[in-house]
Write a protein that holds these residues in place. Structure first.
Motif, PDB file in Angstrom:
ATOM      1  N   ALA A 143      -3.246   6.613  10.072  1.00 33.19           N
ATOM      2  CA  ALA A 143      -3.485   6.917   8.661  1.00 33.19           C
ATOM      3  C   ALA A 143      -3.656   5.594   7.938  1.00 33.19           C
ATOM      4  O   ALA A 143      -2.766   4.746   7.970  1.00 33.19           O
ATOM      5  CB  ALA A 143      -2.309   7.690   8.079  1.00 33.19           C
ATOM      6  N   VAL A 144      -4.820   5.414   7.322  1.00 34.74           N
ATOM      7  CA  VAL A 144      -5.046   4.179   6.573  1.00 34.74           C
ATOM      8  C   VAL A 144      -4.654   4.422   5.123  1.00 34.74           C
ATOM      9  O   VAL A 144      -5.162   5.340   4.479  1.00 34.74           O
ATOM     10  CB  VAL A 144      -6.522   3.747   6.665  1.00 34.74           C
ATOM     11  CG1 VAL A 144      -6.745   2.460   5.869  1.00 34.74           C
ATOM     12  CG2 VAL A 144      -6.926   3.556   8.117  1.00 34.74           C
ATOM     13  N   LEU A 145      -3.716   3.627   4.642  1.00 35.46           N
ATOM     14  CA  LEU A 145      -3.265   3.768   3.257  1.00 35.46           C
ATOM     15  C   LEU A 145      -3.839   2.641   2.411  1.00 35.46           C
ATOM     16  O   LEU A 145      -3.939   1.498   2.867  1.00 35.46           O
ATOM     17  CB  LEU A 145      -1.738   3.692   3.170  1.00 35.46           C
ATOM     18  CG  LEU A 145      -0.912   4.792   3.821  1.00 35.46           C
ATOM     19  CD1 LEU A 145       0.538   4.682   3.359  1.00 35.46           C
ATOM     20  CD2 LEU A 145      -1.457   6.154   3.485  1.00 35.46           C
ATOM     21  N   ASP A 146      -4.204   2.996   1.195  1.00 27.92           N
ATOM     22  CA  ASP A 146      -4.651   1.975   0.256  1.00 27.92           C
ATOM     23  C   ASP A 146      -4.132   2.326  -1.131  1.00 27.92           C
ATOM     24  O   ASP A 146      -4.408   3.411  -1.649  1.00 27.92           O
ATOM     25  CB  ASP A 146      -6.183   1.891   0.255  1.00 27.92           C
ATOM     26  CG  ASP A 146      -6.670   0.832  -0.730  1.00 27.92           C
ATOM     27  OD1 ASP A 146      -6.168  -0.297  -0.650  1.00 27.92           O
ATOM     28  OD2 ASP A 146      -7.516   1.165  -1.576  1.00 27.92           O
ATOM     29  N   CYS A 147      -3.393   1.406  -1.717  1.00 29.82           N
ATOM     30  CA  CYS A 147      -2.832   1.603  -3.052  1.00 29.82           C
ATOM     31  C   CYS A 147      -2.161   2.968  -3.214  1.00 29.82           C
ATOM     32  O   CYS A 147      -2.368   3.651  -4.217  1.00 29.82           O
ATOM     33  CB  CYS A 147      -3.900   1.438  -4.127  1.00 29.82           C
ATOM     34  SG  CYS A 147      -4.619  -0.194  -4.123  1.00 29.82           S
ATOM     35  N   GLY A 148      -1.370   3.348  -2.234  1.00 30.25           N
ATOM     36  CA  GLY A 148      -0.622   4.591  -2.349  1.00 30.25           C
ATOM     37  C   GLY A 148      -1.429   5.841  -2.060  1.00 30.25           C
ATOM     38  O   GLY A 148      -0.917   6.955  -2.200  1.00 30.25           O
ATOM     39  N   LYS A 149      -2.683   5.686  -1.669  1.00 27.64           N
ATOM     40  CA  LYS A 149      -3.503   6.875  -1.358  1.00 27.64           C
ATOM     41  C   LYS A 149      -3.868   6.871   0.113  1.00 27.64           C
ATOM     42  O   LYS A 149      -4.027   5.820   0.732  1.00 27.64           O
ATOM     43  CB  LYS A 149      -4.785   6.863  -2.189  1.00 27.64           C
ATOM     44  CG  LYS A 149      -4.540   7.034  -3.665  1.00 27.64           C
ATOM     45  CD  LYS A 149      -5.790   7.583  -4.342  1.00 27.64           C
ATOM     46  CE  LYS A 149      -5.540   7.828  -5.816  1.00 27.64           C
ATOM     47  NZ  LYS A 149      -5.417   6.553  -6.561  1.00 27.64           N
ATOM     48  N   SER A 157       0.821  -1.216   0.000  1.00 31.14           N
ATOM     49  CA  SER A 157       0.000   0.000   0.000  1.00 31.14           C
ATOM     50  C   SER A 157       0.856   1.267   0.000  1.00 31.14           C
ATOM     51  O   SER A 157       0.341   2.368  -0.097  1.00 31.14           O
ATOM     52  CB  SER A 157      -0.934  -0.002   1.202  1.00 31.14           C
ATOM     53  OG  SER A 157      -0.185  -0.096   2.393  1.00 31.14           O
ATOM     54  N   GLY A 158       2.174   1.113   0.134  1.00 33.72           N
ATOM     55  CA  GLY A 158       3.054   2.280   0.084  1.00 33.72           C
ATOM     56  C   GLY A 158       3.507   2.782   1.441  1.00 33.72           C
ATOM     57  O   GLY A 158       4.112   3.844   1.543  1.00 33.72           O
ATOM     58  N   LYS A 159       3.239   2.007   2.503  1.00 38.52           N
ATOM     59  CA  LYS A 159       3.612   2.438   3.856  1.00 38.52           C
ATOM     60  C   LYS A 159       5.118   2.643   3.983  1.00 38.52           C
ATOM     61  O   LYS A 159       5.588   3.680   4.447  1.00 38.52           O
ATOM     62  CB  LYS A 159       3.202   1.381   4.905  1.00 38.52           C
ATOM     63  CG  LYS A 159       1.799   0.858   4.802  1.00 38.52           C
ATOM     64  CD  LYS A 159       1.501  -0.136   5.919  1.00 38.52           C
ATOM     65  CE  LYS A 159       2.220  -1.464   5.837  1.00 38.52           C
ATOM     66  NZ  LYS A 159       1.754  -2.390   4.825  1.00 38.52           N
ATOM     67  N   THR A 160       5.862   1.609   3.558  1.00 32.39           N
ATOM     68  CA  THR A 160       7.319   1.682   3.692  1.00 32.39           C
ATOM     69  C   THR A 160       7.892   2.793   2.816  1.00 32.39           C
ATOM     70  O   THR A 160       8.807   3.512   3.224  1.00 32.39           O
ATOM     71  CB  THR A 160       7.945   0.321   3.325  1.00 32.39           C
ATOM     72  OG1 THR A 160       7.499  -0.639   4.273  1.00 32.39           O
ATOM     73  CG2 THR A 160       9.452   0.383   3.348  1.00 32.39           C
ATOM     74  N   ALA A 214     -15.266   3.893  11.423  1.00 34.60           N
ATOM     75  CA  ALA A 214     -14.900   4.278  10.054  1.00 34.60           C
ATOM     76  C   ALA A 214     -15.742   3.516   9.032  1.00 34.60           C
ATOM     77  O   ALA A 214     -16.167   2.385   9.277  1.00 34.60           O
ATOM     78  CB  ALA A 214     -13.425   3.980   9.816  1.00 34.60           C
ATOM     79  N   THR A 215     -15.977   4.156   7.895  1.00 34.72           N
ATOM     80  CA  THR A 215     -16.795   3.519   6.865  1.00 34.72           C
ATOM     81  C   THR A 215     -16.040   3.289   5.573  1.00 34.72           C
ATOM     82  O   THR A 215     -16.590   2.750   4.618  1.00 34.72           O
ATOM     83  CB  THR A 215     -18.021   4.410   6.553  1.00 34.72           C
ATOM     84  OG1 THR A 215     -17.542   5.718   6.233  1.00 34.72           O
ATOM     85  CG2 THR A 215     -18.973   4.464   7.717  1.00 34.72           C
ATOM     86  N   THR A 216     -14.771   3.707   5.513  1.00 31.86           N
ATOM     87  CA  THR A 216     -14.017   3.526   4.267  1.00 31.86           C
ATOM     88  C   THR A 216     -13.651   2.051   4.098  1.00 31.86           C
ATOM     89  O   THR A 216     -13.522   1.330   5.090  1.00 31.86           O
ATOM     90  CB  THR A 216     -12.728   4.377   4.279  1.00 31.86           C
ATOM     91  OG1 THR A 216     -11.977   4.011   5.416  1.00 31.86           O
ATOM     92  CG2 THR A 216     -13.062   5.857   4.333  1.00 31.86           C
ATOM     93  N   PRO A 217     -13.479   1.587   2.848  1.00 33.91           N
ATOM     94  CA  PRO A 217     -13.345   0.137   2.605  1.00 33.91           C
ATOM     95  C   PRO A 217     -12.157  -0.528   3.305  1.00 33.91           C
ATOM     96  O   PRO A 217     -12.328  -1.578   3.919  1.00 33.91           O
ATOM     97  CB  PRO A 217     -13.211   0.041   1.078  1.00 33.91           C
ATOM     98  CG  PRO A 217     -13.181   1.425   0.544  1.00 33.91           C
ATOM     99  CD  PRO A 217     -13.566   2.373   1.615  1.00 33.91           C
ATOM    100  N   THR A 218     -10.965   0.067   3.218  1.00 30.99           N
ATOM    101  CA  THR A 218      -9.807  -0.597   3.823  1.00 30.99           C
ATOM    102  C   THR A 218      -9.925  -0.613   5.344  1.00 30.99           C
ATOM    103  O   THR A 218      -9.623  -1.623   5.994  1.00 30.99           O
ATOM    104  CB  THR A 218      -8.503   0.110   3.399  1.00 30.99           C
ATOM    105  OG1 THR A 218      -8.520   0.281   1.993  1.00 30.99           O
ATOM    106  CG2 THR A 218      -7.288  -0.701   3.795  1.00 30.99           C
TER     107      THR A 218
END
Lengths: 209, 238
Positions: B197-203, B28-31, B216-220
Motif C-alpha cells: 500500500a503506497v501512502l501519500d500525505c495520509g491517503k 505520510s501516516g504509515k506509523t 504503477a503510474t501514481t506519483p509517489t
C-alpha cells in the motif's frame, strides 16, 4: 575538666544522637512515601504535578528556621516538641524526592515505554515493571539529597523543643562552650557522611549497567 | 490533537500469511496507521476489525497482547535480561515461569541467536542486529495472530537487514501470521510484501502487489521506483 562532666556530656551525645536519628528517619521515611507517591501521581495527572511542585518549591524557599517558627502556633500539627519538628523536616524533604521521582519516570526512553505499552502492559504493570525500576537511580539520588540535608536541618529542631544534636550546639553557642558545640556538630557531620555513603552504595546497586 | 487530518480514507483487508507493506515517505501516516491497529492511537472515525471483531469493542490490553510489535529502536527493557525480554508477553499473560523461559529459549534459537550464549545478557551487551532479533523474538513469544512492524530493520546494516528480511519470511510461513509492515525502503517492501500500500500525505495512493508496482503510474509509486539504482543492478547482472 573532671571525668563527671565528660561522662555526662558523652551520655548527652549518645541520647541526643539517638533522638537525631529518630527525627531524621521518621521524617525522611514519611517524605519518601509522600514524595514518591505524589511524584507518581504527578506523572499521571498534569494538575497534580503543577500544584505539588509549586507547593514543594515554595516550602523549600522558606528559611528552615522560619519554617519551624511558622508551625509553632498551628493547632494540631504545631506546638512545642518532636512532632512539630518532624512535620517541618518532612515538608523540607519533599521537593528533591518529588522532583527526582517525576524526572526519573518521565525520562524513561520513549521506545522502551512505547514497546511496553504495545506489548499489553496495564498502567500499573508499566509503573512497577518499567518506570519505577528505571527511575530508581534518580529517585534514590533525590532521597539522598533529602536525607543528607535533613540531617543538617534537624539541628534546628532543638529551637522548638524537638531535641536532637542541635540541643548541644545551641547550648554550646549560648554558653560559649566550644567542646559542647563540637560534641553536637561532629556526630551530626558523621551521620551525614554515613548516610551519604550508604545511599551511594544503594544507588549503585540500581544502575542498569 | 490539533484537529489535523493525518489519515484519510484508508481501507485494506489482510489474510493470515499475508504481509501488507505500508510504503511511503516520512510523515505520510504509515506509523499512525499501524498504531491504530493496536489501539495505541484511536481513530476519530472509521473502524478496524480483527478476526471479525471491531477492535473498538475489545479490551486494548488483551488486543495488544495478541498483537506482535517491533520498532526500529528495539524498545527492549534495559534492566531485564534477553530471556526476560523475550518472555515479556507470556509473563503478562500469566504463563508459569518454566513454560515462558522454555518458550523464550525456543524463540531465540528460531531468530538465529544462541540462547545459552546470550539469554542472560542485558540488551546493552548486544549488537544492533542481535537486539533486533531479540525484539522480533519478543513479538512472536505469545504466538500472536497479527504482527505490526514499524521500520523494524531500518537501523541495521544492509547485510544484517537482508538476513532479517529472510528470517522474517521464514517466520511468517512458520507461524502463518498476518503482518503489517511499515517501511520507506522500496527494496525492503519488495522483499517482504505480498501486497504493497503506497501512502501519500495520509491517503492511500495505491494498493497493489509487488509485481504490479513496477508498472504503477501514481506519483509517489513512481518517485519510489525512480530511487532504484538501475545502473548498479545492470552491472550486477540482475
Amino acid at each position: 575538666m573532671d571525668t563527671f562532666v565528660i561522662k555526662s556530656l558523652l551520655q548527652d551525645v549518645m541520647r541526643l544522637t539517638a533522638q537525631h536519628i529518630v527525627l531524621v528517619c521518621v521524617s525522611c521515611g514519611a517524605a519518601v512515601i509522600i514524595g514518591v507517591g505524589l511524584g507518581i501521581l504527578s506523572t499521571r495527572h498534569r494538575r497534580v504535578r503543577k500544584v505539588s511542585i509549586a507547593v514543594a518549591s515554595v516550602l523549600q524557599t522558606i528559611p528552615s528556621l522560619a519554617l519551624f517558627g511558622f508551625l509553632l502556633p498551628v493547632p494540631l500539627i504545631g506546638g512545642i516538641g518532636q512532632h512539630t519538628a518532624i512535620i517541618c523536616l518532612i515538608l523540607y524533604s519533599l521537593l528533591p524526592i518529588l522532583r527526582n521521582t517525576i524526572v526519573g519516570i518521565t525520562t524513561v526512553d520513549y521506545p522502551v515505554r512505547d514497546a511496553a505499552v504495545a506489548m499489553g502492559m496495564t498502567d500499573y504493570q508499566l509503573l512497577r515493571l518499567v518506570e519505577l525500576p528505571l527511575a530508581a537511580p534518580s529517585i534514590l539520588a533525590g532521597i539522598r539529597i533529602a536525607l543528607v540535608t535533613n540531617i543538617g536541618t534537624a539541628v534546628i529542631a532543638a529551637v522548638i523543643g524537638g531535641g536532637g544534636l542541635g540541643v548541644l550546639i545551641f547550648r554550646g553557642v549560648a554558653s560559649l562552650d566550644t567542646l559542647e558545640i563540637l560534641a553536637g556538630a561532629i556526630p551530626a557531620a558523621a551521620l551525614a557522611l554515613l548516610a551519604d555513603g550508604g545511599m551511594n552504595l544503594l544507588e549503585r546497586r540500581f544502575q542498569t549497567r | 490533537m490539533d484537529g489535523r487530518v493525518i489519515l484519510n480514507r484508508i481501507s485494506f483487508d489482510l489474510e493470515h500469511g499475508e504481509t501488507l507493506v505500508l510504503l511511503g515517505r516520512s510523515g505520510s501516516g504509515k506509523t499512525t496507521a499501524l498504531r491504530l491497529i493496536n489501539r495505541t492511537l484511536e481513530p476519530s472515525s472509521g473502524s478496524i476489525t480483527v478476526d471479525g471483531r471491531n477492535i473498538a469493542q475489545l479490551n486494548p490490553i488483551e488486543l495488544r497482547r495478541k498483537t506482535g510489535y517491533v520498532i526500529q529502536e528495539f524498545g527492549l527493557l534495559p534492566h531485564w535480561t534477553v530471556e526476560q525480554n523475550v518472555a515479556l508477553v507470556p509473563r503478562l499473560l500469566g504463563w508459569p515461569v518454566e513454560k515462558r523461559i522454555a518458550r523464550a529459549h525456543a524463540l531465540l534459537d528460531q531468530v538465529g541467536l544462541d540462547h545459552k550464549e546470550i539469554g542472560q545478557r542485558k540488551p546493552y551487551q548486544l549488537s544492533g542486529g542481535q537486539r533486533q532479533r531479540v525484539a522480533v523474538a519478543r513479538a512472536l513469544a505469545a504466538e500472536p495472530g497479527l504482527l505490526l512492524f514499524d521500520e523494524p530493520f531500518g537501523a541495521l546494516d544492509p547485510v544484517t537487514r537482508h538476513e532479517m528480511q529472510q528470517q522474517f519470511l521464514q517466520l511468517r510461513s512458520r507461524y502463518h501470521v498476518a503482518a503489517v509492515f511499515v517501511t520507506h525502503d522500496l527494496l525492503e517492501a519488495l522483499a517482504v510484501a505480498t501486497r504493497i500500500a503506497v501512502l501519500d500525505c495520509g491517503k492511500l495512493e495505491l494498493l497493489t502487489t509487488p509485481d504490479k508496482l513496477f508498472s504503477a503510474t501514481t506519483p509517489t509509486a513512481k518517485a519510489f521506483l525512480d530511487t532504484l539504482p538501475r545502473e548498479a543492478a545492470r552491472r550486477a547482472g540482475r
